[in-house]
Design an enzyme around this catalytic site. Sequence first.
Site, PDB file in Angstrom:
ATOM      1  N   GLU A 181       0.858  -1.401  -0.048  1.00  0.00           N
ATOM      2  CA  GLU A 181      -0.060  -0.069  -0.086  1.00  0.00           C
ATOM      3  C   GLU A 181       0.779   1.281  -0.069  1.00  0.00           C
ATOM      4  O   GLU A 181       2.219   1.347   0.605  1.00  0.00           O
ATOM      5  CB  GLU A 181      -0.860   0.114   1.340  1.00  0.00           C
ATOM      6  CG  GLU A 181      -1.848  -1.184   1.169  1.00  0.00           C
ATOM      7  CD  GLU A 181      -2.865  -1.217   2.288  1.00  0.00           C
ATOM      8  OE1 GLU A 181      -3.991  -1.690   2.202  1.00  0.00           O
ATOM      9  OE2 GLU A 181      -2.606  -0.670   3.332  1.00  0.00           O
ATOM     10  N   CYS A 200       3.427   8.713   1.310  1.00  0.00           N
ATOM     11  CA  CYS A 200       3.940   7.737   1.876  1.00  0.00           C
ATOM     12  C   CYS A 200       4.095   6.442   1.144  1.00  0.00           C
ATOM     13  O   CYS A 200       3.200   5.786   0.812  1.00  0.00           O
ATOM     14  CB  CYS A 200       2.951   7.612   3.343  1.00  0.00           C
ATOM     15  SG  CYS A 200       3.500   6.343   4.470  1.00  0.00           S
ATOM     16  N   CYS A 256       6.898  -6.749   7.474  1.00  0.00           N
ATOM     17  CA  CYS A 256       7.987  -6.265   8.294  1.00  0.00           C
ATOM     18  C   CYS A 256       8.492  -7.283   9.370  1.00  0.00           C
ATOM     19  O   CYS A 256       7.554  -7.798   9.856  1.00  0.00           O
ATOM     20  CB  CYS A 256       7.535  -4.852   8.885  1.00  0.00           C
ATOM     21  SG  CYS A 256       9.036  -4.235   9.781  1.00  0.00           S
ATOM     22  N   CYS A 295       6.819  -4.902  15.649  1.00  0.00           N
ATOM     23  CA  CYS A 295       6.392  -3.797  16.759  1.00  0.00           C
ATOM     24  C   CYS A 295       4.884  -4.053  16.993  1.00  0.00           C
ATOM     25  O   CYS A 295       4.219  -4.483  16.117  1.00  0.00           O
ATOM     26  CB  CYS A 295       6.584  -2.387  16.196  1.00  0.00           C
ATOM     27  SG  CYS A 295       8.398  -2.225  15.830  1.00  0.00           S
ATOM     28  N   CYS A 312       1.679  -2.182  15.495  1.00  0.00           N
ATOM     29  CA  CYS A 312       1.915  -1.849  14.068  1.00  0.00           C
ATOM     30  C   CYS A 312       1.187  -2.834  13.401  1.00  0.00           C
ATOM     31  O   CYS A 312       1.519  -4.251  13.299  1.00  0.00           O
ATOM     32  CB  CYS A 312       3.169  -1.528  13.605  1.00  0.00           C
ATOM     33  SG  CYS A 312       3.448  -1.474  11.952  1.00  0.00           S
ATOM     34  N   GLY A 331       6.742  -1.634   6.097  1.00  0.00           N
ATOM     35  CA  GLY A 331       8.380  -2.164   5.971  1.00  0.00           C
ATOM     36  C   GLY A 331       9.201  -1.092   6.854  1.00  0.00           C
ATOM     37  O   GLY A 331       8.961  -0.103   7.205  1.00  0.00           O
ATOM     38  N   GLU A 332      10.408  -1.726   7.191  1.00  0.00           N
ATOM     39  CA  GLU A 332      11.592  -1.013   7.790  1.00  0.00           C
ATOM     40  C   GLU A 332      12.589  -0.390   6.730  1.00  0.00           C
ATOM     41  O   GLU A 332      13.264  -1.658   6.105  1.00  0.00           O
ATOM     42  CB  GLU A 332      12.221  -1.924   8.792  1.00  0.00           C
ATOM     43  CG  GLU A 332      13.783  -1.374   9.396  1.00  0.00           C
ATOM     44  CD  GLU A 332      13.489  -0.108   9.969  1.00  0.00           C
ATOM     45  OE1 GLU A 332      12.551   0.475  10.129  1.00  0.00           O
ATOM     46  OE2 GLU A 332      14.595   0.606   9.471  1.00  0.00           O
ATOM     47  N   SER A 356      11.678   5.915  15.002  1.00  0.00           N
ATOM     48  CA  SER A 356      10.532   5.683  15.916  1.00  0.00           C
ATOM     49  C   SER A 356      10.974   5.303  17.518  1.00  0.00           C
ATOM     50  O   SER A 356      11.602   4.133  17.478  1.00  0.00           O
ATOM     51  CB  SER A 356       9.677   4.454  15.169  1.00  0.00           C
ATOM     52  OG  SER A 356       9.294   5.033  14.041  1.00  0.00           O
ATOM     53  N   LEU A 357      10.720   6.041  18.155  1.00  0.00           N
ATOM     54  CA  LEU A 357      11.110   5.795  19.733  1.00  0.00           C
ATOM     55  C   LEU A 357       9.911   5.305  20.569  1.00  0.00           C
ATOM     56  O   LEU A 357      10.252   4.089  21.084  1.00  0.00           O
ATOM     57  CB  LEU A 357      11.538   7.222  20.023  1.00  0.00           C
ATOM     58  CG  LEU A 357      12.460   7.205  21.039  1.00  0.00           C
ATOM     59  CD1 LEU A 357      13.962   6.589  20.624  1.00  0.00           C
ATOM     60  CD2 LEU A 357      13.168   8.761  21.463  1.00  0.00           C
ATOM     61  N   HIS A 358       8.875   6.035  20.784  1.00  0.00           N
ATOM     62  CA  HIS A 358       7.939   5.507  21.367  1.00  0.00           C
ATOM     63  C   HIS A 358       7.939   5.219  22.988  1.00  0.00           C
ATOM     64  O   HIS A 358       7.071   5.033  23.701  1.00  0.00           O
ATOM     65  CB  HIS A 358       7.073   4.066  20.611  1.00  0.00           C
ATOM     66  CG  HIS A 358       6.957   4.402  19.313  1.00  0.00           C
ATOM     67  ND1 HIS A 358       6.080   5.505  18.888  1.00  0.00           N
ATOM     68  CD2 HIS A 358       7.514   3.848  18.333  1.00  0.00           C
ATOM     69  CE1 HIS A 358       5.996   5.394  17.432  1.00  0.00           C
ATOM     70  NE2 HIS A 358       6.870   4.553  17.121  1.00  0.00           N
ATOM     71  N   ASN A 390      -2.821   5.087  16.548  1.00  0.00           N
ATOM     72  CA  ASN A 390      -3.840   4.688  15.542  1.00  0.00           C
ATOM     73  C   ASN A 390      -4.210   3.439  15.704  1.00  0.00           C
ATOM     74  O   ASN A 390      -3.400   2.418  16.198  1.00  0.00           O
ATOM     75  CB  ASN A 390      -3.348   4.849  14.044  1.00  0.00           C
ATOM     76  CG  ASN A 390      -3.044   6.298  13.677  1.00  0.00           C
ATOM     77  OD1 ASN A 390      -3.804   7.052  13.969  1.00  0.00           O
ATOM     78  ND2 ASN A 390      -2.184   6.266  12.785  1.00  0.00           N
ATOM     79  N   CYS A 404      -0.716   6.124   9.938  1.00  0.00           N
ATOM     80  CA  CYS A 404       0.922   5.502  10.559  1.00  0.00           C
ATOM     81  C   CYS A 404       0.377   4.095  11.178  1.00  0.00           C
ATOM     82  O   CYS A 404      -0.454   3.985  12.203  1.00  0.00           O
ATOM     83  CB  CYS A 404       1.496   6.286  11.585  1.00  0.00           C
ATOM     84  SG  CYS A 404       2.084   7.837  10.702  1.00  0.00           S
TER      85      CYS A 404
HETATM   86  N1  SAH Z   1       9.297   0.896   9.747  1.00  0.00           N
HETATM   87  C1  SAH Z   1       9.446   2.267   9.955  1.00  0.00           C
HETATM   88  C2  SAH Z   1       8.583   3.031   8.926  1.00  0.00           C
HETATM   89  C3  SAH Z   1       7.133   2.400   8.886  1.00  0.00           C
HETATM   90  S1  SAH Z   1       6.278   2.788  10.256  1.00  0.00           S
HETATM   91  C4  SAH Z   1       9.471   2.795  11.404  1.00  0.00           C
HETATM   92  O1  SAH Z   1       8.823   2.016  12.177  1.00  0.00           O
HETATM   93  O2  SAH Z   1       9.745   3.970  11.594  1.00  0.00           O
HETATM   94  C5  SAH Z   1       6.051   4.330  10.128  1.00  0.00           C
HETATM   95  C6  SAH Z   1       5.717   5.152  11.408  1.00  0.00           C
HETATM   96  O3  SAH Z   1       4.447   4.650  11.944  1.00  0.00           O
HETATM   97  C7  SAH Z   1       6.516   4.675  12.757  1.00  0.00           C
HETATM   98  O4  SAH Z   1       6.983   5.898  13.292  1.00  0.00           O
HETATM   99  C8  SAH Z   1       5.855   3.742  13.549  1.00  0.00           C
HETATM  100  O5  SAH Z   1       6.245   3.891  14.807  1.00  0.00           O
HETATM  101  C9  SAH Z   1       4.508   4.318  13.324  1.00  0.00           C
HETATM  102  N2  SAH Z   1       3.394   3.573  13.743  1.00  0.00           N
HETATM  103  C10 SAH Z   1       3.297   2.282  13.884  1.00  0.00           C
HETATM  104  N3  SAH Z   1       2.379   1.804  14.097  1.00  0.00           N
HETATM  105  C11 SAH Z   1       1.337   2.811  14.534  1.00  0.00           C
HETATM  106  C12 SAH Z   1       0.083   3.098  15.276  1.00  0.00           C
HETATM  107  N4  SAH Z   1      -0.671   2.030  15.373  1.00  0.00           N
HETATM  108  N5  SAH Z   1      -0.156   4.499  15.522  1.00  0.00           N
HETATM  109  C13 SAH Z   1       0.628   5.276  15.393  1.00  0.00           C
HETATM  110  N6  SAH Z   1       2.144   5.355  14.713  1.00  0.00           N
HETATM  111  C14 SAH Z   1       2.225   4.138  14.215  1.00  0.00           C
HETATM  112 FE1  SF4 Z   2       7.967  -2.480  11.110  1.00  0.00          FE
HETATM  113 FE2  SF4 Z   2       7.951   0.176  11.405  1.00  0.00          FE
HETATM  114 FE3  SF4 Z   2       5.679  -1.302  11.663  1.00  0.00          FE
HETATM  115 FE4  SF4 Z   2       7.707  -1.462  13.577  1.00  0.00          FE
HETATM  116  S1  SF4 Z   2       6.310   0.328  12.978  1.00  0.00           S
HETATM  117  S2  SF4 Z   2       6.588  -3.331  12.537  1.00  0.00           S
HETATM  118  S3  SF4 Z   2       9.447  -1.252  12.105  1.00  0.00           S
HETATM  119  S4  SF4 Z   2       6.763  -0.967   9.762  1.00  0.00           S
END
Ligand code: SAH
Ligand code: SF4
Length: 350
Positions: free
Chosen positions: A99, A112, A119, A123, A126, A169-170, A224-226, A300, A343
């Site tokens: 997508e 995007c 991936c 995480c 996600c 993906g990463e 992506s720290l979180h 999200n 995201c």
């Molecule tokens: N793999 C990379 C890029 C794709 S994810 C990464 O992790 O950075 C893109 C962004 O969406 C990242 O910052 C990720 O942490 C964030 N993300 C993933 N799941 C999410 C969710 N459920 N709600 C909000 N942001 C989310």
């Molecule tokens: Fe992969 Fe980024 Fe999703 Fe983590 S947040 S599973 S690295 S796409």
Amino acid sequence: MREKPVPLPNLIYNLTLSELDQLLKAWKEPGYRSSQIWKGIYQSLWNSPELFSNIPKKLLNKLFSEYSFCSLTPTNSLSSKDGETVKTRFKTADNHAIEAVLMRYMKRHTLCISTQVGCAMGCTFCATGQMGFLRHLASGEIVEQVLYYARILAKTNHKVTNIVIMGMGEPLHNYEDTLEAVDRLNHPDGFNFGARRFTISTVGLVPAIKRLAAEQRQVNLAVSLHAADDDLRSSMLPINKRYPLNELFDACREYVDKTHRRVTFEWALIAGINDGLDQARLLAKLANGLNCHVNVIPLNPTQNFAGRPSSRDKVLAFKQELESLGIPCTIRIRRGIEIQAGCGQLATDK
Ligand code: SAH
Ligand code: SF4
């Protein structure tokens, strides 16, 4: 019985200009042909033989029979209610679904795009992580997502203004193909998309961040720290066990030192999990003196994660705490949530 993998086509967007040049030389074509074709593809956005009216028919027949100009088939497109966000699902040549999202906002047209099918990073919050890893995308498939939207925008005389590599993906797990795609789109004789208008978002693959720093690329880096302590971060982002926060911040400092660019930290705020002021304070400590900026976004929703987005008050309090400690912070607007284009919501079950 296991299905045999479907071979991927020879995709024209996998080639650099010099590879195209070599190919045409091998076909005994005059030297100027490669530049004509390159411009046709990346400036005029042509993808069918009848559009290349400046190229002899015979050559076009050969080129189009040996190379694919269309490996991604759009199968589904969803628009948000306000029409500003469009999510497109594509079928790859080997029948996977990926997508990409176009977001129109103010005068910007931000894309995007995805770099992998699924991936491997797992995480918990996600949707892409929840589906697991199927394969890397080739550089040409990454490029093709951009050209697809560029053609649509061209119909209304618009252009892509920003590209965020934050789809499925990463990207730094697929380092070569991702950066080759950036280089191809960045080429001055072709699509000529400025390096500073790309943002690569990573979960924090430390060696790859260091590599990016050493290459002194001008792309924007988002990490992506979180969470700002290892226990909490490891519970949500398994990669943190391999590259804990001290190593990640060392790599970020190296990136800022070498590139003189600011790094962005992404933080999805999850109610009662990582939205407390203690986390904001720990983050401010880690980021002390680092040229950085924090992007917070209320979580999200995704199917297999029970966490809820933080309330508006919590989001504001988190931002205020960070700012009072000298860390700039913006609240990202959630876009396309109702069409699962936000995201972390990109995932496909075919
Ligand atoms: N793999 C990379 C890029 C794709 S994810 C990464 O992790 O950075 C893109 C962004 O969406 C990242 O910052 C990720 O942490 C964030 N993300 C993933 N799941 C999410 C969710 N459920 N709600 C909000 N942001 C989310
Ligand atoms: Fe992969 Fe980024 Fe999703 Fe983590 S947040 S599973 S690295 S796409």
